[in-house]
Design an enzyme around this catalytic site. Structure first.
Site, PDB file in Angstrom:
ATOM      1  N   LEU A  93     -28.560 -54.329  -9.756  1.00 26.97           N
ATOM      2  CA  LEU A  93     -29.712 -53.467  -9.501  1.00 26.97           C
ATOM      3  C   LEU A  93     -30.142 -52.803 -10.804  1.00 26.97           C
ATOM      4  CD1 LEU A  93     -28.840 -51.858  -6.049  1.00 26.97           C
ATOM      5  CD2 LEU A  93     -29.767 -54.127  -6.611  1.00 26.97           C
TER       6      LEU A  93
ATOM      7  N   LYS B  35     -34.290 -47.496 -19.206  1.00 27.31           N
ATOM      8  CA  LYS B  35     -32.947 -46.915 -19.194  1.00 27.31           C
ATOM      9  C   LYS B  35     -31.858 -47.957 -19.394  1.00 27.31           C
ATOM     10  CE  LYS B  35     -31.004 -45.678 -15.283  1.00 27.31           C
ATOM     11  NZ  LYS B  35     -30.568 -44.925 -14.083  1.00 27.31           N
TER      12      LYS B  35
ATOM     13  N   ARG C 255     -22.477 -55.468 -44.283  1.00 22.37           N
ATOM     14  CA  ARG C 255     -23.554 -55.804 -43.360  1.00 22.37           C
ATOM     15  C   ARG C 255     -23.341 -57.205 -42.786  1.00 22.37           C
ATOM     16  NH1 ARG C 255     -28.739 -54.942 -46.854  1.00 22.37           N
ATOM     17  NH2 ARG C 255     -29.709 -55.831 -44.980  1.00 22.37           N
TER      18      ARG C 255
ATOM     19  N   ARG D  98     -35.312 -39.609 -16.324  1.00 21.27           N
ATOM     20  CA  ARG D  98     -34.524 -38.545 -16.973  1.00 21.27           C
ATOM     21  C   ARG D  98     -34.098 -38.915 -18.385  1.00 21.27           C
ATOM     22  NH1 ARG D  98     -29.856 -37.440 -12.860  1.00 21.27           N
ATOM     23  NH2 ARG D  98     -29.077 -36.214 -14.633  1.00 21.27           N
TER      24      ARG D  98
ATOM     25  N   ASN E 206     -31.849 -60.523 -54.978  1.00 23.39           N
ATOM     26  CA  ASN E 206     -31.978 -61.671 -54.081  1.00 23.39           C
ATOM     27  C   ASN E 206     -33.331 -61.794 -53.409  1.00 23.39           C
ATOM     28  OD1 ASN E 206     -31.171 -59.250 -52.753  1.00 23.39           O
ATOM     29  ND2 ASN E 206     -30.670 -60.406 -50.907  1.00 23.39           N
TER      30      ASN E 206
END
Length: 452
Positions: free
Chosen positions: A10, A24, A317, A17, A370
């Site tokens: 669901l 959400k 990274r 909120r 680079n």
């Protein structure tokens, strides 16, 4: 697992909120959208078919769910949880076996807990509900059990009596039943309640009216934490981090200050790794044995091989790979680059889109240049090469095995193996210039001071 399984997720709630332009259930816990958590849980618990129910206000949920490989069903307009599950009926019409209802805003339920819910069905229950006992039951629906300990009914807080509100066992929302029975019961659910909605929870009372057994499985409160606000999101993140820290230490990882280390959902760390304080792991990190990650480092999408060191204040990274015994020191950034065994990049350096050979040494202030504004280009540094401090390597460029670059060199051409590259402006001197400059400046300052 003797019966096939399906899952209904669901994800049609408004999420007002959260006060966010992001839906959400697409907000992240441990670097992973909550919807992804629910889909992964469904797969982990053996669901061969997964349907995500979305709302008309959030096509992004539909797109994300389909990208994850689930089927989708639209609930429009929203009329409660029972109505939402019925929206998935067409998608599951040809399926038999057991179905479980999960929630895309409840990211921390484990597959082991869901397995217990299915075990309750296999043990003879016609409906199984996941409950928990929070410190403050607040407005949760109450699970009312009978003398045998089976579930008799679920009462929504708004519809509960004072005696029912005093019950501490509450509903998580997760419910499982044979799929055919689930939809049959939902067909009998009405909306005669305080909200005028069709409650999924009513199937328990309807099952009991048929003399069918309903069971309750109790989970830890932290595991079934639902997210409805930013505060809830932070609470879920904290619960995940606490769980992950304990798991890491139990598996042989040293966390010097556990409360300051933050993991992603998929962080993999081998035993005998030491993690110093204030380290953050983003998604996609794999760390092998005997690695040390020093304080204040940020690592994402990186692979650190046995015995490597990173930090303090290192940033690795995505695409960074540190070979065995290699070292990345303070204020060094590595992106999409591979350091071979024993390579060292000790201070104040950026290495991007590069490969660094075994036992090569990269001096402080080195930059792999680079990016030309349009494309990324690769730098290759050979085995045992020595890159002097403040070298700029203008990619694409190769520095051969054993070659040196002099301090301050800008390398624009390939450097042959065992050669020295030297490219900097010759130093010249202007005798007496500094004295004349200082005298002129001091005289000018004296004139200004005399005029004020």
């Amino acid at each position: 697992m003797s019966r096939s399984r399906s899952a209904i997720i669901l994800a049609a709630g408004q999420g007002t909120r959260m006060k966010s332009k992001t839906v959400k259930v697409l907000h992240k816990v441990a670097g992973r959208p909550m919807l992804d958590w629910a889909v992964a849980l469904a797969g982990d618990c053996g669901a061969s078919d997964i349907v995500t129910v979305w709302g008309a206000h959030s096509p992004a949920v539909r797109d994300a769910a389909e990208a994850l490989g689930t089927r989708t069903a639209l609930q429009d307009p929203p009329k409660g949880t029972g109505h939402a599950v019925l929206a998935a009926r067409a998608a599951l019409a040809d399926l038999s076996g057991d179905a479980i209802v999960l929630y895309a805003d409840t990211p921390l339920i484990t597959a082991a807990t869901v397995a217990r819910v299915f075990e309750a069905l296999e043990g003879g229950a016609s409906v199984a509900v996941l409950g928990f006992e929070p410190d403050d039951p607040a407005a949760y629906g109450r699970l009312i059990t009978n003398e045998a300990g089976d579930l008799d009914r679920i009462v929504e807080f708004k519809d509960a009596s004072e005696a029912e509100r005093a019950v501490g066992l509450v509903n998580s929302g997760v419910l499982a039943a044979p799929a055919e029975l689930l939809f049959d019961l939902l067909g009998e659910v009405g909306n005669d309640n305080a909200n005028g909605e069709y409650y999924l929870t009513d199937v328990v009372g309807l099952a009991r009216a048929r003399d069918l057994r309903a069971a309750v499985v109790v989970a830890d409160a932290d595991e079934v934490l639902g997210v409805n606000s930013r505060a809830d999101l932070a609470e879920a993140e904290a619960a995940f981090q606490s769980r992950m820290r304990q798991s890491m230490m139990a598996d042989g990882v040293t966390l010097i200050a556990p409360e300051t280390v933050f993991f992603a959902h998929d962080t993999q760390i081998a035993r005998d790794v030491v993690i110093e304080p204030n380290v953050v792991f983003g998604p996609g990190v794999v760390i092998e044995e005997d690695v040390v990650v020093h304080a204040h480092s940020h690592i994402e999408g990186a692979h650190l091989k046995r015995g490597a060191h990173a930090g303090p204040f290192a940033r690795l990274r995505p695409g960074a790979e540190l070979g065995e015994g290699s070292k990345v020191g303070n204020f060094v950034e590595i992106k999409k680059s591979q350091l071979a065994e024993g390579a060292k990049v000790s201070h104040l350096t950026y290495i991007g889109d590069a490969s660094v050979g075994a036992n090569a040494n990269i001096g402080a202030g080195t930059i792999t240049c680079n990016y030309d504004g349009y494309d990324k280009h690769r730098t290759v540094i050979g085995d045992n090469a020595f890159i002097g401090s403040n070298t700029c390597l203008v990619a694409p460029v190769t520095v051969g095995d054993g070659a040196f670059t002099a301090t301050g060199t800008i390398v624009t051409q390939d450097v042959p193996a065992d050669a020295l590259a030297l490219a900097r402006t010759p130093q010249t001197h202007k005798p007496g210039w500094a004295a004349r400059f200082n005298a002129a400046k001091q005289a000018r300052k004296a004139r200004k001071d005399s005029q004020t």
